[in-house]
Design a protein around this motif. Sequence first.
Motif, PDB file in Angstrom:
ATOM      1  N   TRP A   9     -13.282  -1.882   7.618  1.00 47.91           N
ATOM      2  CA  TRP A   9     -12.872  -3.156   8.485  1.00 47.91           C
ATOM      3  C   TRP A   9     -12.828  -4.361   7.624  1.00 47.91           C
ATOM      4  O   TRP A   9     -11.540  -5.180   7.864  1.00 47.91           O
ATOM      5  N   ASN A  10     -13.476  -4.553   6.489  1.00 47.37           N
ATOM      6  CA  ASN A  10     -13.173  -5.603   5.698  1.00 47.37           C
ATOM      7  C   ASN A  10     -11.735  -5.498   4.870  1.00 47.37           C
ATOM      8  O   ASN A  10     -10.915  -6.471   4.752  1.00 47.37           O
ATOM      9  N   GLY A  11     -11.404  -4.206   4.525  1.00 45.98           N
ATOM     10  CA  GLY A  11     -10.142  -3.990   4.213  1.00 45.98           C
ATOM     11  C   GLY A  11      -9.100  -4.268   5.030  1.00 45.98           C
ATOM     12  O   GLY A  11      -7.858  -4.807   4.761  1.00 45.98           O
ATOM     13  N   ARG A  12      -9.145  -4.115   6.212  1.00 40.41           N
ATOM     14  CA  ARG A  12      -8.175  -4.173   7.399  1.00 40.41           C
ATOM     15  C   ARG A  12      -7.898  -5.778   7.339  1.00 40.41           C
ATOM     16  O   ARG A  12      -6.797  -6.281   7.459  1.00 40.41           O
ATOM     17  N   ILE A  13      -8.991  -6.372   7.503  1.00 36.93           N
ATOM     18  CA  ILE A  13      -9.266  -7.799   7.684  1.00 36.93           C
ATOM     19  C   ILE A  13      -8.110  -8.612   6.518  1.00 36.93           C
ATOM     20  O   ILE A  13      -7.415  -9.332   6.702  1.00 36.93           O
ATOM     21  N   ALA A  14      -8.688  -8.202   5.204  1.00 42.88           N
ATOM     22  CA  ALA A  14      -8.132  -8.676   4.074  1.00 42.88           C
ATOM     23  C   ALA A  14      -6.556  -8.313   4.035  1.00 42.88           C
ATOM     24  O   ALA A  14      -5.603  -9.182   3.714  1.00 42.88           O
ATOM     25  N   ALA A  15      -6.143  -7.074   4.691  1.00 39.45           N
ATOM     26  CA  ALA A  15      -4.742  -7.036   4.663  1.00 39.45           C
ATOM     27  C   ALA A  15      -3.756  -7.644   5.480  1.00 39.45           C
ATOM     28  O   ALA A  15      -2.856  -8.480   5.309  1.00 39.45           O
ATOM     29  N   ILE A  16      -4.389  -8.076   6.707  1.00 36.26           N
ATOM     30  CA  ILE A  16      -3.966  -8.786   7.665  1.00 36.26           C
ATOM     31  C   ILE A  16      -3.880 -10.338   7.204  1.00 36.26           C
ATOM     32  O   ILE A  16      -2.920 -10.938   7.414  1.00 36.26           O
TER      33      ILE A  16
END
Length: 268
Positions: free
Chosen positions: A130-137
């Motif tokens: 989830w942190n990776g998805r947040i950072a990508a967005i």
Amino acid sequence: MSFDRINGIALHHRVDGPEGAPTLVLINSLGTDYRIWDAVVPMLAGRYRVIRYDKRGHGLSEVPPAPYRMEDHAADLLALLDHYAVGEALVVGLSIGGQIGLGLAAIDQNRLAGLVLMDTAHKIGDAAGWNGRIAAIETDGIASIADQILSRWFTPAFRSPDNPAFRGYTSMLVNSPSQGYIGSCAALRDADHTETARNLEVATLCMVGDQDGSTPPDLVKACADLIVGAKFEIVEGAGHLPCIEQPEMTARLIGDFAGEIFGNGAAS
């Protein structure tokens, strides 16, 4: 459609079906709005009062600053039930919607006539994901990871470039408010409803598309196994959003389950 200030935010919501009928609440998934239920509602609203809403940060509802907690989403749902003067409802939650339903159970199980956990689980993903998805967005926007998400949402047959519905739901995803999306990613990251599921004392149906790439059948079955007496159904020919790819089967399963709970047979 209606707008009201509910639990302190402007919430976009809609009700279909006869007033006074048993109530179903349909809660949409991450990165979508309540239109994903459009093909299902006509098959349920003849017998049930069907409430839909855009959860905080999605659709036409207000977008508070991220992050959100699952408790915020559950409190919004509880306030929406109060707004409609609904004592208890059958809550149908898709993906994060199922987590919201479990969040309501953690607050007050008495508000649940039953629960349909659809393509969801007691715990979805891990903090790193989830942190990776947040950072990508935050860096490149939702469009940068849209293909990855859509491949988990839909079957290969539905993902045809010639399918206008696929193009439309792609637009729904990439045009979702970024703050709302990452706010709810944080809520999913931090939520763990394992103990809530183990202690659930309401009738529950767990259902999942056979080709769900986000919450695969084995994960949803593991959630069902935690809940005493829970039913488990697989929807053939569907990914993460059976209400879009297989609306008739989805409506039949929900309607039959509602009939068992409310004692008035399957929805027509």
